[in-house]
Motif scaffolding. Structure first.
Motif, PDB file in Angstrom:
ATOM      1  N   PHE A 138      -3.051   0.365  11.178  1.00 33.72           N
ATOM      2  CA  PHE A 138      -1.961   0.789  10.296  1.00 33.72           C
ATOM      3  C   PHE A 138      -0.586   0.537  10.911  1.00 33.72           C
ATOM      4  O   PHE A 138       0.427   0.959  10.385  1.00 33.72           O
ATOM      5  N   LEU A 179      14.987   5.882   5.957  1.00 32.26           N
ATOM      6  CA  LEU A 179      14.837   5.743   4.503  1.00 32.26           C
ATOM      7  C   LEU A 179      15.271   7.003   3.754  1.00 32.26           C
ATOM      8  O   LEU A 179      15.034   7.126   2.551  1.00 32.26           O
ATOM      9  N   ARG A 183      15.163   8.004  -0.291  1.00 30.54           N
ATOM     10  CA  ARG A 183      14.413   9.147  -0.853  1.00 30.54           C
ATOM     11  C   ARG A 183      15.326  10.000  -1.732  1.00 30.54           C
ATOM     12  O   ARG A 183      14.904  10.490  -2.767  1.00 30.54           O
ATOM     13  N   PRO A 206       1.331   5.684  -4.258  1.00 35.40           N
ATOM     14  CA  PRO A 206       0.030   5.332  -3.667  1.00 35.40           C
ATOM     15  C   PRO A 206       0.111   4.980  -2.188  1.00 35.40           C
ATOM     16  O   PRO A 206      -0.907   4.852  -1.522  1.00 35.40           O
ATOM     17  N   ALA A 208       2.015   6.780   0.130  1.00 34.68           N
ATOM     18  CA  ALA A 208       2.895   7.938   0.357  1.00 34.68           C
ATOM     19  C   ALA A 208       3.122   8.266   1.825  1.00 34.68           C
ATOM     20  O   ALA A 208       4.028   9.027   2.145  1.00 34.68           O
ATOM     21  N   GLY A 209       2.309   7.728   2.739  1.00 32.47           N
ATOM     22  CA  GLY A 209       2.430   8.151   4.133  1.00 32.47           C
ATOM     23  C   GLY A 209       2.203   9.658   4.199  1.00 32.47           C
ATOM     24  O   GLY A 209       1.267  10.187   3.592  1.00 32.47           O
ATOM     25  N   ASP A 231      -2.776   7.375   0.534  1.00 29.70           N
ATOM     26  CA  ASP A 231      -2.486   6.454   1.634  1.00 29.70           C
ATOM     27  C   ASP A 231      -3.829   5.989   2.171  1.00 29.70           C
ATOM     28  O   ASP A 231      -4.840   6.695   2.059  1.00 29.70           O
ATOM     29  N   LEU A 232      -3.826   4.816   2.769  1.00 28.93           N
ATOM     30  CA  LEU A 232      -5.073   4.284   3.316  1.00 28.93           C
ATOM     31  C   LEU A 232      -5.373   4.871   4.708  1.00 28.93           C
ATOM     32  O   LEU A 232      -6.506   4.848   5.164  1.00 28.93           O
ATOM     33  N   GLY A 264      -4.165   1.433  -2.409  1.00 26.86           N
ATOM     34  CA  GLY A 264      -3.337   1.681  -3.592  1.00 26.86           C
ATOM     35  C   GLY A 264      -3.804   0.885  -4.811  1.00 26.86           C
ATOM     36  O   GLY A 264      -3.621   1.326  -5.951  1.00 26.86           O
ATOM     37  N   ASN A 283       6.058   1.592  -1.672  1.00 27.93           N
ATOM     38  CA  ASN A 283       6.696   1.349  -0.379  1.00 27.93           C
ATOM     39  C   ASN A 283       5.677   0.754   0.595  1.00 27.93           C
ATOM     40  O   ASN A 283       5.115   1.438   1.439  1.00 27.93           O
ATOM     41  N   LEU A 284       5.424  -0.512   0.414  1.00 29.52           N
ATOM     42  CA  LEU A 284       4.531  -1.252   1.309  1.00 29.52           C
ATOM     43  C   LEU A 284       5.232  -2.602   1.536  1.00 29.52           C
ATOM     44  O   LEU A 284       4.790  -3.638   1.026  1.00 29.52           O
ATOM     45  N   PRO A 285       6.344  -2.559   2.276  1.00 35.68           N
ATOM     46  CA  PRO A 285       7.325  -3.642   2.216  1.00 35.68           C
ATOM     47  C   PRO A 285       6.785  -5.075   2.360  1.00 35.68           C
ATOM     48  O   PRO A 285       7.309  -5.974   1.733  1.00 35.68           O
ATOM     49  N   HIS A 291       1.261  -6.345  -4.731  1.00 35.75           N
ATOM     50  CA  HIS A 291       0.467  -5.214  -5.237  1.00 35.75           C
ATOM     51  C   HIS A 291       0.852  -4.807  -6.667  1.00 35.75           C
ATOM     52  O   HIS A 291       0.091  -4.108  -7.330  1.00 35.75           O
TER      53      HIS A 291
HETATM   54  C1  LIG Z   1       5.979   1.660   4.856  1.00 39.48           C
HETATM   55  S1  LIG Z   1       4.827   2.964   4.898  1.00 39.48           S
HETATM   56  C2  LIG Z   1       5.550   4.040   3.698  1.00 39.48           C
HETATM   57  C3  LIG Z   1       5.103   5.440   3.844  1.00 39.48           C
HETATM   58  C4  LIG Z   1       5.896   6.458   3.026  1.00 39.48           C
HETATM   59  N1  LIG Z   1       5.995   6.063   1.639  1.00 39.48           N
HETATM   60  C5  LIG Z   1       7.251   6.705   3.615  1.00 39.48           C
HETATM   61  O1  LIG Z   1       8.257   6.317   3.013  1.00 39.48           O
HETATM   62  O2  LIG Z   1       7.333   7.283   4.711  1.00 39.48           O
HETATM   63  C6  LIG Z   1       3.439   2.287   4.067  1.00 39.48           C
HETATM   64  C7  LIG Z   1       2.249   3.203   4.018  1.00 39.48           C
HETATM   65  O3  LIG Z   1       1.219   2.551   3.286  1.00 39.48           O
HETATM   66  C8  LIG Z   1      -0.037   2.756   3.916  1.00 39.48           C
HETATM   67  N2  LIG Z   1      -0.893   1.646   3.480  1.00 39.48           N
HETATM   68  C9  LIG Z   1      -1.025   0.406   4.021  1.00 39.48           C
HETATM   69  N3  LIG Z   1      -1.812  -0.361   3.255  1.00 39.48           N
HETATM   70  C10 LIG Z   1      -2.189   0.406   2.200  1.00 39.48           C
HETATM   71  C11 LIG Z   1      -2.979   0.193   1.062  1.00 39.48           C
HETATM   72  N4  LIG Z   1      -3.554  -0.989   0.835  1.00 39.48           N
HETATM   73  N5  LIG Z   1      -3.154   1.204   0.198  1.00 39.48           N
HETATM   74  C12 LIG Z   1      -2.593   2.432   0.400  1.00 39.48           C
HETATM   75  N6  LIG Z   1      -1.821   2.688   1.479  1.00 39.48           N
HETATM   76  C13 LIG Z   1      -1.613   1.694   2.351  1.00 39.48           C
HETATM   77  C14 LIG Z   1       0.265   2.839   5.389  1.00 39.48           C
HETATM   78  O4  LIG Z   1      -0.708   3.588   6.066  1.00 39.48           O
HETATM   79  C15 LIG Z   1       1.650   3.519   5.382  1.00 39.48           C
HETATM   80  O5  LIG Z   1       1.531   4.914   5.516  1.00 39.48           O
END
Ligand SMILES: C[S@@+](CC[C@H](N)C(=O)[O-])C[C@H]1O[C@@H](n2cnc3c(N)ncnc32)[C@H](O)[C@@H]1O
Length: 363
Positions: A138, A179, A183, A206, A208-209, A231-232, A264, A283-285, A291
């Motif tokens: 991760f 960030l 938010r 999806p 969410a961290g 979150d994964l 997600g 938020n999965l930059p 996605h």
């Molecule tokens: C950039 S972080 C954003 C977390 C949160 N939204 C924040 O702003 O603090 C991306 C999150 O997505 C999760 N993640 C990565 N791939 C994923 C997937 N395929 N499905 C769901 N979550 C995923 C990661 O574990 C991480 O917590």
């Protein structure tokens, strides 16, 4: 010393942003300027005067008494300091009560001496950690605890943001204090959407961290009626559950919450979630754009909806991304569509971090 100049009513909010990012000049108070504004002192880690993070506010240099400032380097052996000079860490990052420091190989053997001086100089810090980059599937931060004020080397900590507490463990799951402004933008956008629809909204995050985006949304009574969160990363989901329970306890309107540890893209496979979401956060930059297609089925039909996403894209794409996404959205049933794609900051020399904001009605 540089000071951020803010209207008096915004002092608390900006002070929190500055403090949680480790930009506060410790031990130096906030001033009132001649025209009744507030001047918040910022340190050398704070972004440049023209950075977008300041949202157009002025930064002014105001002289403050030098003898008030005492740097942690004043507290270590001055001969050792002279010897190590060019390798001494010049910047650090504050996450909750954890101070994260990059230590060059040359100073690593002196890490305990450095950590002790830092703890003595910075009373708000509990734990000093060395920044070892990122680790694991991760790609969470790899923080090596060096010294704790009370012997507790745990990296579990709390961050206060916009009046709410977020429990985080930066060593186990993603969290970025930077960030915080985004938010706040989610919260404003959610209120606008709920006002426009004249009802509480359903939100979906999806990726969410630990759930920082929900701190504002779920503590406001009457704003949200349902939240689909996940979150994964299982460690993130553990803290997400904790944080959400706390936020819900502050809300006096009923909210249905679903928390899942899953990809997600899999939410669409559960039919009861389809066509229910008013506000989607993505938020999965590195993968946000790819996605989208799997997330569209979640969006409510025949109703105004909003998607806010954050993406890292090639700088060469900055001019074309909005029209490319407009086509993708239209192909997936978006009408009355308006999309913006704003650069928040440069990510590298060739890439940018952007916020995508898309208002539409899905048919
Ligand atoms: C950039 S972080 C954003 C977390 C949160 N939204 C924040 O702003 O603090 C991306 C999150 O997505 C999760 N993640 C990565 N791939 C994923 C997937 N395929 N499905 C769901 N979550 C995923 C990661 O574990 C991480 O917590």
């Amino acid at each position: 010393m540089r000071h951020l100049i803010v209207p008096s009513v915004d002092t608390q909010r900006w002070f929190e942003v500055i403090k949680s990012n480790g930009w506060a000049e410790e031990g130096i108070g906030i001033l009132t300027t001649d025209d009744g504004l507030k001047a918040i002192p910022v340190n050398g880690n704070a972004p440049s005067d023209s950075d977008v993070v300041w949202q157009g506010l002025n930064i002014k240099v105001i002289a403050r008494s030098d003898n008030v400032i005492k740097h942690w380097t004043d507290l270590i052996d001055q001969e050792l300091l002279a010897e190590l000079d060019e390798f001494i860490p010049r910047s650090h990052e504050l996450i909750g009560d954890i101070l994260v420091v990059k230590l060059e190989d040359e100073v690593y053997p002196y890490r305990e001496v450095i950590a002790s001086a830092m703890l003595e100089r910075m009373p708000n810090v509990r734990l000093i950690c060395a920044d070892k980059g990122v680790k694991g599937e991760f790609r969470v931060r790899n923080l090596q605890p060096i010294k704790a004020r009370d012997g507790d080397l745990s990296t579990l900590t709390r961050v206060k943001e916009h009046g709410q507490v977020i429990v985080i463990d930066p060593n186990k799951s993603y969290f970025s204090t930077r960030l915080s402004t985004e938010r706040h933008g989610n919260y404003i956008a959610a209120k606008q959407l709920s006002n426009q629809l004249s009802r509480p909204i359903t939100v979906c995050d999806p990726y969410a961290g630990v759930g920082p985006a929900m701190a504002g949304l779920l503590t406001e009574s009457g704003l949200v009626d349902r939240a689909l969160l996940g979150d994964l990363n299982p460690s993130a989901v553990e803290l997400l559950q904790q944080n959400i329970t706390k936020y819900l306890s502050k809300n006096n309107t009923p909210i249905t919450v679903e928390i899942r540890c899953q990809d997600g893209r899999k939410w669409r496979d559960i039919s009861e979630f389809n066509h229910t979401v008013d506000l989607l956060l993505v938020n999965l930059p590195h993968d946000t754009v790819s996605h989208f297609i799997d997330l569209f089925p979640l969006m409510r039909r025949n109703s105004q909806s909003l998607i806010r996403g954050w993406a890292i894209i090639d700088k060469t794409e900055l001019q074309t991304i909005s029209s490319r996404l407009a086509m993708l959205f239209a192909d997936n049933g978006a009408t009355n569509h308006s999309i913006t794609c704003d650069e928040i900051k440069g990510f590298s020399s060739s890439k940018s971090f952007v916020r995508i904001e898309s208002h539409q009605v899905f048919q």
